[in-house]
Design an enzyme around this catalytic site. Structure first.
Site, PDB file in Angstrom:
ATOM      1  N   ASP A  62       0.874  -1.177   0.000  1.00  0.00           N
ATOM      2  CA  ASP A  62       0.000   0.000   0.000  1.00  0.00           C
ATOM      3  C   ASP A  62       0.908   1.224   0.000  1.00  0.00           C
ATOM      4  OD1 ASP A  62      -1.699   2.085   0.376  1.00  0.00           O
ATOM      5  OD2 ASP A  62      -2.735   1.221   2.117  1.00  0.00           O
ATOM      6  N   TYR A 152      -5.945  16.778  -7.754  1.00  0.00           N
ATOM      7  CA  TYR A 152      -5.269  15.857  -8.676  1.00  0.00           C
ATOM      8  C   TYR A 152      -4.289  16.632  -9.557  1.00  0.00           C
ATOM      9  CZ  TYR A 152      -4.964  12.148 -12.297  1.00  0.00           C
ATOM     10  OH  TYR A 152      -4.552  11.193 -13.196  1.00  0.00           O
ATOM     11  N   ALA A 154      -2.876  19.541  -8.990  1.00  0.00           N
ATOM     12  CA  ALA A 154      -1.759  20.048  -8.184  1.00  0.00           C
ATOM     13  C   ALA A 154      -0.760  18.933  -7.904  1.00  0.00           C
ATOM     14  CB  ALA A 154      -2.276  20.639  -6.879  1.00  0.00           C
ATOM     15  N   ALA A 155      -1.265  17.751  -7.588  1.00  0.00           N
ATOM     16  CA  ALA A 155      -0.368  16.630  -7.277  1.00  0.00           C
ATOM     17  C   ALA A 155       0.417  16.219  -8.517  1.00  0.00           C
ATOM     18  CB  ALA A 155      -1.181  15.443  -6.743  1.00  0.00           C
ATOM     19  N   LYS A 156      -0.254  16.122  -9.662  1.00  0.00           N
ATOM     20  CA  LYS A 156       0.446  15.689 -10.882  1.00  0.00           C
ATOM     21  C   LYS A 156       1.415  16.773 -11.371  1.00  0.00           C
ATOM     22  CE  LYS A 156      -1.540  11.577 -11.714  1.00  0.00           C
ATOM     23  NZ  LYS A 156      -0.777  10.313 -11.735  1.00  0.00           N
TER      24      LYS A 156
HETATM   25  N1  LIG Z   1      -7.084   6.643 -17.134  1.00  0.00           N
HETATM   26  C1  LIG Z   1      -6.849   7.912 -17.456  1.00  0.00           C
HETATM   27  O1  LIG Z   1      -7.611   8.544 -18.204  1.00  0.00           O
HETATM   28  C2  LIG Z   1      -5.606   8.609 -16.958  1.00  0.00           C
HETATM   29  C3  LIG Z   1      -5.223   9.782 -17.595  1.00  0.00           C
HETATM   30  C4  LIG Z   1      -4.053  10.429 -17.191  1.00  0.00           C
HETATM   31  C5  LIG Z   1      -3.286   9.883 -16.182  1.00  0.00           C
HETATM   32  N2  LIG Z   1      -3.703   8.745 -15.554  1.00  0.00           N
HETATM   33  C6  LIG Z   1      -2.813   8.190 -14.523  1.00  0.00           C
HETATM   34  O2  LIG Z   1      -2.359   6.949 -14.993  1.00  0.00           O
HETATM   35  C7  LIG Z   1      -1.976   6.123 -13.896  1.00  0.00           C
HETATM   36  C8  LIG Z   1      -2.560   4.730 -14.073  1.00  0.00           C
HETATM   37  O3  LIG Z   1      -3.976   4.784 -13.937  1.00  0.00           O
HETATM   38  P1  LIG Z   1      -4.934   3.851 -14.794  1.00  0.00           P
HETATM   39  O4  LIG Z   1      -5.714   4.752 -15.663  1.00  0.00           O
HETATM   40  O5  LIG Z   1      -4.154   2.750 -15.392  1.00  0.00           O
HETATM   41  O6  LIG Z   1      -5.969   3.341 -13.699  1.00  0.00           O
HETATM   42  P2  LIG Z   1      -6.023   2.059 -12.767  1.00  0.00           P
HETATM   43  O7  LIG Z   1      -6.145   0.815 -13.571  1.00  0.00           O
HETATM   44  O8  LIG Z   1      -7.081   2.375 -11.773  1.00  0.00           O
HETATM   45  O9  LIG Z   1      -4.591   2.038 -12.087  1.00  0.00           O
HETATM   46  C9  LIG Z   1      -4.312   2.675 -10.879  1.00  0.00           C
HETATM   47  C10 LIG Z   1      -3.380   1.755 -10.099  1.00  0.00           C
HETATM   48  O10 LIG Z   1      -2.977   2.418  -8.911  1.00  0.00           O
HETATM   49  C11 LIG Z   1      -2.859   1.445  -7.891  1.00  0.00           C
HETATM   50  N3  LIG Z   1      -3.017   2.092  -6.594  1.00  0.00           N
HETATM   51  C12 LIG Z   1      -3.977   2.978  -6.234  1.00  0.00           C
HETATM   52  N4  LIG Z   1      -3.842   3.284  -4.932  1.00  0.00           N
HETATM   53  C13 LIG Z   1      -2.774   2.579  -4.471  1.00  0.00           C
HETATM   54  C14 LIG Z   1      -2.149   2.445  -3.214  1.00  0.00           C
HETATM   55  N5  LIG Z   1      -2.602   3.095  -2.117  1.00  0.00           N
HETATM   56  N6  LIG Z   1      -1.081   1.632  -3.100  1.00  0.00           N
HETATM   57  C15 LIG Z   1      -0.620   0.952  -4.172  1.00  0.00           C
HETATM   58  N7  LIG Z   1      -1.171   1.024  -5.400  1.00  0.00           N
HETATM   59  C16 LIG Z   1      -2.240   1.825  -5.533  1.00  0.00           C
HETATM   60  C17 LIG Z   1      -4.005   0.476  -8.168  1.00  0.00           C
HETATM   61  O11 LIG Z   1      -3.722  -0.810  -7.638  1.00  0.00           O
HETATM   62  P3  LIG Z   1      -4.499  -1.402  -6.339  1.00  0.00           P
HETATM   63  O12 LIG Z   1      -5.901  -0.877  -6.380  1.00  0.00           O
HETATM   64  O13 LIG Z   1      -4.386  -2.869  -6.491  1.00  0.00           O
HETATM   65  O14 LIG Z   1      -3.728  -0.882  -5.162  1.00  0.00           O
HETATM   66  C18 LIG Z   1      -4.047   0.449  -9.683  1.00  0.00           C
HETATM   67  O15 LIG Z   1      -3.311  -0.654 -10.203  1.00  0.00           O
HETATM   68  C19 LIG Z   1      -2.451   6.864 -12.656  1.00  0.00           C
HETATM   69  O16 LIG Z   1      -1.344   7.505 -12.065  1.00  0.00           O
HETATM   70  C20 LIG Z   1      -3.433   7.894 -13.196  1.00  0.00           C
HETATM   71  O17 LIG Z   1      -3.507   9.023 -12.356  1.00  0.00           O
HETATM   72  C21 LIG Z   1      -4.838   8.090 -15.917  1.00  0.00           C
END
Ligand SMILES: NC(=O)c1ccc[n+]([C@@H]2O[C@H](COP(=O)([O-])OP(=O)(O)OC[C@H]3O[C@@H](n4cnc5c(N)ncnc54)[C@H](OP(=O)(O)O)[C@@H]3O)[C@@H](O)[C@H]2O)c1
Length: 261
Positions: A62, A152, A154-156
């Site tokens: 986590d 979000y 701000a963090a990114k």
């Molecule tokens: N999808 C979009 O449109 C989009 C666009 C721009 C940027 N992003 C960024 O792309 C990245 C990947 O997201 P995704 O779209 O592929 O969505 P996703 O499938 O929901 O992936 C997010 C991952 O983060 C992990 N996670 C969340 N909280 C966690 C914690 N406390 N500890 C460890 N792992 C944690 C989750 O794993 P567990 O739940 O198993 O912990 C999950 O595998 C993220 O950083 C997101 O902000 C997404």
């Protein structure tokens, strides 16, 4: 000794059980790399290990917990017999309008999207082999926020700043740090319905209808007319992991969404 480029041979991928993290892990594994996947959902990580026996290892963690994430890169290095790459894909988003931002959502988004990758990047500077690479998944929302994305965004945006600082420090050992800024990509993250403040979660067919309408609306925002695919972002991440003369850069992969006013 692998002939794969340094940065792609032995890699820790956070969020490696789903979405873009999984796509990155699979791209590296298909190319013959070894990968440690991390996340909270152990069954997701074990599915990767089952599909790639001898090449993938699971390190459940986590990332919100400082004690759990501390030493994660050292554990990955020990499990893989070395480490030359880090990909931080783990992330969380909660859309809330200013005036409705909960303390819990604020803390969680800062912790996973900014504090954890900064800490992992710091550890990577001492654990990664010379010439290694790290890539952070940021977002176009770091560059152009929405009314509901103050925390979000701000963090990114902070993550991009931290990445550039890590790139400066890592350069002495040719360790490179870069980021990608995706537009909207079809993963679990965007399938959570965006609700108005106080609106109850719809159920059954209404929920399905809302999600499908949300995906169509989001896809249509991109000049290229559709949502991104996780594999399309993974290609760019693998490129940056290996690129020997690219550091401190942010690559926008967004179907053209930032071209729009
Ligand atoms: N999808 C979009 O449109 C989009 C666009 C721009 C940027 N992003 C960024 O792309 C990245 C990947 O997201 P995704 O779209 O592929 O969505 P996703 O499938 O929901 O992936 C997010 C991952 O983060 C992990 N996670 C969340 N909280 C966690 C914690 N406390 N500890 C460890 N792992 C944690 C989750 O794993 P567990 O739940 O198993 O912990 C999950 O595998 C993220 O950083 C997101 O902000 C997404």
């Amino acid at each position: 000794m692998s002939t794969r480029p340094v940065g792609t041979r032995k890699v820790l991928v956070t969020g490696g059980g789903s979405g873009m993290g999984l796509a990155v892990a699979e791209a590296l594994l298909r190319a013959g790399g070894r990968v440690a996947v991390t996340g909270r959902r152990v069954e997701r990580l074990e599915a990767v290990v089952r599909a790639w026996p001898g090449q993938a290892v699971a390190l459940p963690c986590d990332l919100a917990s400082p004690s759990e994430r501390s030493g994660l890169l050292a554990r990955a290095r020990d499990a893989l017999g070395g480490l030359d790459g880090l990909v931080h894909s783990a992330g969380v988003v909660e859309h809330q309008l200013p005036g409705h931002i909960s303390e819990e959502a604020l803390r969680a988004q800062l912790e996973i999207n900014l504090v954890a990758p900064l800490r992992l990047g710091e550890e990577a500077l001492s654990i990664l082999e010379d010439g290694g690479g790290m890539v952070f998944i940021a977002s176009t929302l770091a560059l152009r926020p929405l009314p509901t994305s103050a925390v979000y965004s701000a963090a990114k945006a902070g993550l991009l700043a931290a990445m550039r600082s890590l790139a400066l420090t890592g350069a002495a050992r040719r360790i490179r740090a870069n980021a990608v800024c995706p537009g909207v990509v079809d993963t679990e993250m965007i399938r959570a319905p965006r609700l108005a403040p106080g609106e109850p979660l719809p159920q059954g067919e209404e929920l399905e209808r809302r999600i499908s309408a949300q995906l169509s609306t989001l896809g249509a925002l991109h000049p290229l007319g559709r949502l991104g695919k996780p594999e399309e972002v993974a290609d760019a991440v693998v490129h940056l992991l290996a690129a020997p003369w690219t550091t401190g850069s942010e690559l926008v992969i967004d179907g053209g969404i930032l071209l729009r006013e």
